[in-house]
Each structure stands twice: as C-alpha cells, then as structure tokens.
Design an enzyme around this catalytic site. Structure first.
Site, mmCIF file in Angstrom:
data_model
loop_
_atom_site.group_PDB
_atom_site.id
_atom_site.type_symbol
_atom_site.label_atom_id
_atom_site.label_comp_id
_atom_site.label_asym_id
_atom_site.label_seq_id
_atom_site.Cartn_x
_atom_site.Cartn_y
_atom_site.Cartn_z
ATOM 1 N N MET A 72 20.107 11.130 14.121
ATOM 2 C CA MET A 72 19.352 11.325 15.369
ATOM 3 C C MET A 72 20.309 11.373 16.543
ATOM 4 S SD MET A 72 15.932 9.090 15.004
ATOM 5 C CE MET A 72 14.824 9.439 13.645
ATOM 6 N N SER A 73 20.035 12.278 17.481
ATOM 7 C CA SER A 73 20.883 12.428 18.657
ATOM 8 C C SER A 73 20.063 13.084 19.756
ATOM 9 C CB SER A 73 22.080 13.321 18.316
ATOM 10 O OG SER A 73 22.713 13.753 19.497
ATOM 11 N N LEU A 75 15.563 8.929 24.858
ATOM 12 C CA LEU A 75 15.565 7.938 23.775
ATOM 13 C C LEU A 75 14.870 8.461 22.520
ATOM 14 C CD1 LEU A 75 14.739 4.736 25.875
ATOM 15 C CD2 LEU A 75 16.989 5.693 25.273
ATOM 16 N N HIS A 76 15.490 8.143 21.385
ATOM 17 C CA HIS A 76 14.910 8.476 20.077
ATOM 18 C C HIS A 76 14.915 7.205 19.227
ATOM 19 C CE1 HIS A 76 19.072 8.395 18.827
ATOM 20 N NE2 HIS A 76 19.371 9.393 19.636
ATOM 21 N N LYS A 106 26.643 5.727 14.816
ATOM 22 C CA LYS A 106 26.577 7.192 14.981
ATOM 23 C C LYS A 106 27.811 7.679 15.756
ATOM 24 C CE LYS A 106 25.131 11.288 16.349
ATOM 25 N NZ LYS A 106 25.217 11.315 17.782
ATOM 26 N N GLY A 160 25.749 2.057 18.458
ATOM 27 C CA GLY A 160 25.453 2.684 17.174
ATOM 28 C C GLY A 160 26.705 3.165 16.452
ATOM 29 N N HIS A 186 18.020 4.877 19.245
ATOM 30 C CA HIS A 186 18.099 3.953 20.383
ATOM 31 C C HIS A 186 17.122 2.789 20.184
ATOM 32 C CE1 HIS A 186 19.202 7.875 22.521
ATOM 33 N NE2 HIS A 186 20.253 7.119 22.737
ATOM 34 N N MET A 200 22.133 6.682 27.456
ATOM 35 C CA MET A 200 22.045 7.737 28.467
ATOM 36 C C MET A 200 20.620 8.302 28.500
ATOM 37 S SD MET A 200 25.704 9.584 28.626
ATOM 38 C CE MET A 200 25.529 10.657 27.214
HETATM 39 P P1 AMP Z 1 23.646 7.730 23.893
HETATM 40 O O1 AMP Z 1 22.372 7.605 24.667
HETATM 41 O O2 AMP Z 1 23.734 8.946 23.058
HETATM 42 O O3 AMP Z 1 24.857 7.463 24.740
HETATM 43 O O4 AMP Z 1 23.621 6.548 22.844
HETATM 44 C C1 AMP Z 1 23.388 5.217 23.238
HETATM 45 C C2 AMP Z 1 23.643 4.321 22.069
HETATM 46 O O5 AMP Z 1 22.782 4.668 21.003
HETATM 47 C C3 AMP Z 1 25.078 4.423 21.530
HETATM 48 O O6 AMP Z 1 25.523 3.136 21.156
HETATM 49 C C4 AMP Z 1 24.890 5.310 20.338
HETATM 50 O O7 AMP Z 1 25.885 5.121 19.341
HETATM 51 C C5 AMP Z 1 23.540 4.858 19.845
HETATM 52 N N1 AMP Z 1 22.930 5.874 18.987
HETATM 53 C C6 AMP Z 1 22.723 7.177 19.290
HETATM 54 N N2 AMP Z 1 22.185 7.826 18.233
HETATM 55 C C7 AMP Z 1 22.063 6.908 17.246
HETATM 56 C C8 AMP Z 1 21.583 6.955 15.902
HETATM 57 N N3 AMP Z 1 21.125 8.079 15.349
HETATM 58 N N4 AMP Z 1 21.607 5.817 15.172
HETATM 59 C C9 AMP Z 1 22.098 4.664 15.709
HETATM 60 N N5 AMP Z 1 22.535 4.549 16.971
HETATM 61 C C10 AMP Z 1 22.528 5.660 17.725
#
Ligand code: AMP
Length: 293
Positions: free
Chosen positions: A199-200, A47-48, A164, A162, A51, A44
């Site tokens: 990370m989030s 990015l950190h 996570k 992830g 990602h 989404m």
């Molecule tokens: P999001 O953008 O939050 O929807 O996350 C996109 C993808 O990145 C999902 O598969 C998450 O599980 C993964 N993700 C988010 N944060 C982390 C993290 N700290 N470590 C590993 N994967 C992550």
C-alpha cells in the site's frame, strides 16, 4: 444543520486538530503532567490501511496517539511530485476520528519552515547506502530534518514507522540514536493489498492497466527470495528477477540484496540477514518494495 445531521455529527468521534506549535505544546504539557506515554505516527496524509496499521501499533504502545500530517517540501526535489502529491484531508480526518486518535498535528509549511529557517540534518550511514539516496540525493536530508523537528516538537515516547520505506526506517533509527533523541523508533511490517502490492499513497497515480501490472513487483521479489533461500546464486538470481520486472513494463532503478541491519552490500546469502530492496518506475509512478530473505 438538520436534527438528523446534528445527531450524526454527535456520533462522529471528535479528534483534536493542532495547527500551531503553542497548541501542540499545551496538549503535550497536559499529558506530561499526567505522565501518560505518547506515541507519534508521522505521515504525509492520503491515509491508507498501512498508515492505519501504524496507528493501531502506536495505540498498543502508548495511552495517547498523535498522528502528524505534513507533506514535507524539503524531501521532494524540484522535478518530483510535491505539488501533485495526493491531499485528502477530509477522508484522513474521518479515518483518524474513527480510530479515536487523540490528536492530529497538522502544521503548515510556514510553521515548520518559517522565514530564515536555515538548519539541515545531513545523515550518513544507512542514508548513504546507495539505494534511494542514489536516485533521490535530497531525500534523506529532508526526511531527517522534518522527522527530527517532529520528534522534538511532540517529544513522543514512541514513534512508529513502516518497513515499506525500509531504508528510511533504518535512517530514522540511526538518527534518533546518534542525536540521543529519547524516542523509541518502532517498525511495522509492510501492509499489502490482497494481490501483494505494498500500500502506498502514490498507488493513486497508477492507471487501471498499471494497477494490474504493479503486483508483479512483489511477486518477483518473493520468487527471488524463495530461490535465494533454496541456494540459487546471488548475482544471477537478482539479474533474472530484474529482467522479469522489466519484462512486464517497469524501468528498474535498483534491485539489490543488502544486509538487513546495516544495508551494506553482501556477497552471499550466508553474509545476512538479507533484505531485498527494489525501486522501479511504472509510467509516471515510482514504486518501492522490500522483503526479507
Ligand atoms: P508516508 O505518508 O508515505 O510518508 O508514510 C508514513 C508512514 O507510513 C511511514 O512510516 C511509512 O513507512 C508508513 N507506511 C506507508 N505505507 C505503508 C505500508 N504499506 N505498510 C506499512 N507502513 C506503511
């Protein structure tokens, strides 16, 4: 543009941004002709390094990597943070260009959900485990619908998710299996800040004081896992961990020990492999985390 900025623009690797289904199909069709494996990393945005670790994992699995950036409205309830969710397009683009991803799939909401869109996936099994689904009942239906669309649109050989979002990883894996979607779902361990905070994108909501408190969530999980491994009783140890998390200012939604594969409740550690999963609110920010025991 000055000569200097022209040469800087030339040095910056270019990444192809696809915004329409027809552009995506043309990109994908070309790779199919070359029989090059493709990996998708759904995100989404905002990015950190978590990602970016997924992107590197995808790169190890496939010749071509495509990252989707789409803040999916159907996985947010009306009272949640869809409109305020962090959107950092320019920074995301620069990070993905530096990693030399092959393409970014960035549809808008109308492209994903055109007028008259009326189909929804209703996941069962791990999506009804009584964890995230209990507090966000709309969530996995929205996630599965958008992920199914992404997997059908891109038709990747691999898709990286992830740990996570541990329940989400299990839900997406079950959905791909149940619907015979020929994409291998690959999981990646959680990437953490130096102090242990997972990370989030939502960590951006934390005030400096909350940011100082936030790593206690992972600390409490680690301590709980350590004690359980040492033979401490399950219910009492979980209760103490929950009290420790609340004592530093969190409001806990759940802290549970579940079977790591099925997410079913367990009565004792010997019924494992066991995963500890937690969700807790700190001010206006809701954090989730999990670890293996
Ligand atoms: P999001 O953008 O939050 O929807 O996350 C996109 C993808 O990145 C999902 O598969 C998450 O599980 C993964 N993700 C988010 N944060 C982390 C993290 N700290 N470590 C590993 N994967 C992550």
């Amino acid at each position: 543009m000055s000569a200097k900025s022209k040469s800087a623009a030339r040095r910056q690797p270019k990444v192809q941004v696809l915004r329409t289904i027809s552009a995506l199909r043309a990109w994908r069709g070309e790779l199919r002709r070359k029989t090059q494996p493709v990996a998708l990393v759904p995100t989404m945005g905002a990015l950190h390094d978590g990602h970016l670790a997924l992107v590197r994992l995808a790169r190890r699995r496939a010749d071509r990597v495509i990252v989707s950036i789409f803040v999916n409205p159907t996985q947010f309830a009306p009272n949640e943070d869809f409109s305020s969710y962090p959107r950092t397009w320019d920074a995301d683009l620069a990070k993905l260009a530096a990693l030399q991803v092959d393409a970014i799939w960035a549809p808008d909401v109308k492209t994903m959900y055109p007028d008259g869109f009326s189909t929804k996936i209703a996941p069962g099994g791990p999506a009804l485990a009584g964890l995230e689904d209990k507090f966000r009942p709309h969530f996995f239906g929205g996630v599965c619908t958008v992920v199914a669309k992404l997997l059908l649109q891109v038709a990747p050989d691999f898709a990286a998710f992830g740990e996570k979002d541990y329940q989400q990883l299990k839900v997406v894996t079950a959905m791909a299996r149940d619907l015979d979607i020929p994409t291998r779902i690959v999981g990646l361990p959680t990437v953490r800040e130096k102090d242990g905070l997972a990370m989030s994108s939502r960590n951006a909501y934390l005030s400096p004081a909350e940011r100082g408190v936030a790593p206690n969530l992972h600390r409490a999980l680690k301590e709980c896992a350590r004690r359980l491994k040492g033979g401490a009783p399950l219910a009492a140890t979980l209760g103490e961990a929950e009290a420790a998390i609340e004592a530093v200012g969190f409001a806990v939604d759940y802290l549970e020990a579940r079977h790591a594969e099925t997410l079913a409740p367990i009565a004792a550690i010997k019924d494992g492999p066991v995963r500890l999963l937690v969700a807790a609110r700190l001010g206006r920010t809701r954090l989730i985390d999990n670890i293996g025991v």
